[in-house]
Design a protein around this motif. Sequence first.
Motif, PDB file in Angstrom:
ATOM      1  N   LEU A  96       0.753  -1.468   0.020  1.00 58.44           N
ATOM      2  CA  LEU A  96       0.058  -0.187  -0.153  1.00 58.44           C
ATOM      3  C   LEU A  96       0.854   1.093   0.070  1.00 58.44           C
ATOM      4  N   LEU A  97       2.002   1.220   0.699  1.00 62.38           N
ATOM      5  CA  LEU A  97       2.869   2.377   0.857  1.00 62.38           C
ATOM      6  C   LEU A  97       3.389   2.628  -0.346  1.00 62.38           C
ATOM      7  N   ASP A  98       3.926   1.610  -1.197  1.00 62.81           N
ATOM      8  CA  ASP A  98       4.611   1.854  -2.348  1.00 62.81           C
ATOM      9  C   ASP A  98       3.642   2.393  -3.572  1.00 62.81           C
ATOM     10  N   LYS A  99       2.144   2.065  -3.673  1.00 60.29           N
ATOM     11  CA  LYS A  99       1.344   2.616  -4.127  1.00 60.29           C
ATOM     12  C   LYS A  99       1.152   4.152  -4.133  1.00 60.29           C
ATOM     13  N   VAL A 100       1.234   4.506  -2.765  1.00 59.40           N
ATOM     14  CA  VAL A 100       1.216   6.013  -2.275  1.00 59.40           C
ATOM     15  C   VAL A 100       2.314   6.647  -2.799  1.00 59.40           C
ATOM     16  N   ILE A 101       3.557   6.134  -2.667  1.00 64.93           N
ATOM     17  CA  ILE A 101       4.788   6.755  -3.233  1.00 64.93           C
ATOM     18  C   ILE A 101       4.585   7.082  -4.677  1.00 64.93           C
ATOM     19  N   ALA A 102       4.216   5.872  -5.390  1.00 64.00           N
ATOM     20  CA  ALA A 102       3.974   6.179  -7.063  1.00 64.00           C
ATOM     21  C   ALA A 102       3.119   7.143  -7.489  1.00 64.00           C
ATOM     22  N   GLY A 103       2.002   6.928  -6.696  1.00 59.88           N
ATOM     23  CA  GLY A 103       0.849   8.081  -6.894  1.00 59.88           C
ATOM     24  C   GLY A 103       1.348   9.450  -6.622  1.00 59.88           C
ATOM     25  N   LEU A 104       2.271   9.656  -5.410  1.00 57.40           N
ATOM     26  CA  LEU A 104       2.823  11.135  -5.304  1.00 57.40           C
ATOM     27  C   LEU A 104       3.657  11.271  -6.460  1.00 57.40           C
ATOM     28  N   LYS A 105       4.584  10.441  -6.648  1.00 59.09           N
ATOM     29  CA  LYS A 105       5.552  10.805  -8.019  1.00 59.09           C
ATOM     30  C   LYS A 105       4.645  11.256  -9.222  1.00 59.09           C
ATOM     31  N   ASP A 106       3.662  10.682  -9.536  1.00 62.38           N
ATOM     32  CA  ASP A 106       2.714  10.737 -10.671  1.00 62.38           C
ATOM     33  C   ASP A 106       2.152  12.550 -10.504  1.00 62.38           C
ATOM     34  N   GLN A 107       2.147  12.902  -9.092  1.00 60.95           N
ATOM     35  CA  GLN A 107       1.664  14.252  -8.853  1.00 60.95           C
ATOM     36  C   GLN A 107       2.596  15.404  -9.156  1.00 60.95           C
ATOM     37  N   GLY A 108       3.897  14.658  -9.160  1.00 60.53           N
ATOM     38  CA  GLY A 108       5.171  15.678  -9.427  1.00 60.53           C
ATOM     39  C   GLY A 108       6.173  15.609  -8.317  1.00 60.53           C
ATOM     40  N   VAL A 109       5.834  14.952  -7.116  1.00 60.70           N
ATOM     41  CA  VAL A 109       6.707  14.939  -6.062  1.00 60.70           C
ATOM     42  C   VAL A 109       7.997  14.388  -6.479  1.00 60.70           C
ATOM     43  N   THR A 110       9.141  14.841  -6.193  1.00 62.36           N
ATOM     44  CA  THR A 110      10.516  14.662  -6.293  1.00 62.36           C
ATOM     45  C   THR A 110      11.405  13.949  -5.126  1.00 62.36           C
ATOM     46  N   GLU A 111      10.897  14.005  -3.957  1.00 58.72           N
ATOM     47  CA  GLU A 111      11.785  13.622  -2.953  1.00 58.72           C
ATOM     48  C   GLU A 111      11.002  13.330  -1.671  1.00 58.72           C
ATOM     49  N   PHE A 112      11.299  12.312  -0.991  1.00 60.33           N
ATOM     50  CA  PHE A 112      10.606  12.025   0.141  1.00 60.33           C
ATOM     51  C   PHE A 112      11.620  11.851   1.436  1.00 60.33           C
ATOM     52  N   ALA A 113      11.000  12.296   2.601  1.00 64.20           N
ATOM     53  CA  ALA A 113      11.365  11.940   3.722  1.00 64.20           C
ATOM     54  C   ALA A 113      10.508  11.272   4.599  1.00 64.20           C
ATOM     55  N   ALA A 114      10.786  10.603   5.575  1.00 61.01           N
ATOM     56  CA  ALA A 114       9.770   9.749   6.532  1.00 61.01           C
ATOM     57  C   ALA A 114       9.996   9.916   7.770  1.00 61.01           C
TER      58      ALA A 114
END
Length: 262
Positions: A116-134
Amino acid sequence: MSLCEDCIKGVRHEGTSEGKWETISGVESYIGTPSDEYNKSNLKVLLFLSDAFGPRLSNAQLLVDDFARNGIKTVAPDLFEKDGVPADLFESDEKRKAFDIASWLARHSFTVTRLLLDKVIAGLKDQGVTEFAAVGYCYGGRLVFDLAIENIITVSIGSHPSALKAPDDLEKYFSLSCAPLLLNTCVDEQFPQSAQSQADTIFGGGKFAPGYKREYFDGCTHGFAVRGDMSNPKIKAGKEGAFGATVEWLYRYGFGPSGQKV
């Protein structure tokens, strides 16, 4: 994974949630967005990976809102799909004893939640997010380590993390990850003093080039950073201290309002 008694204890915190629920790649997520002065070109997101109560718990939502007030766009995916540990366990020892922890864990293994987390990360990348912290609390701390080891995130924070094997997971992180690591610790059955000391030995003294820091909050126990009793001065100070240390860490490595490292 097993849960300790402190994993399912806590106190509800007062406040009104200000974020919004959105569905990202089929996963409902609580989102805190900074106010107008937020730099919209700053395409970075903090993933808020909750404890077993999930982001439906108001305490978690209030923390997400606080990160947003500090200029950090924050996304808390509901990786338990409305089946987080119920908050009414706070009310009595009898309810906690009656709760079937083993069945809950079987439904929500790290394999399931990671998909599920991987789906969210992929979806955010599709929205243009380029970098993640957690930032991960208890259950979420394990997921932070996994993301960092795979270098999916660039900044890591674990607050009283669970399900880590010391020194194995610490050494693996050291060998494979490029993400600076902050650990907010306490008296903790899940991440005990022996593991904390091993972390300091492995990462400390400048040995981990990306960056390492461990904070220790006296008088606090597992869960303090999310579910601690705010009527206890030491726990209140610990909860606020862990939040402040997390924000400072995020700013240091480029997740503040400007998007620049400080």
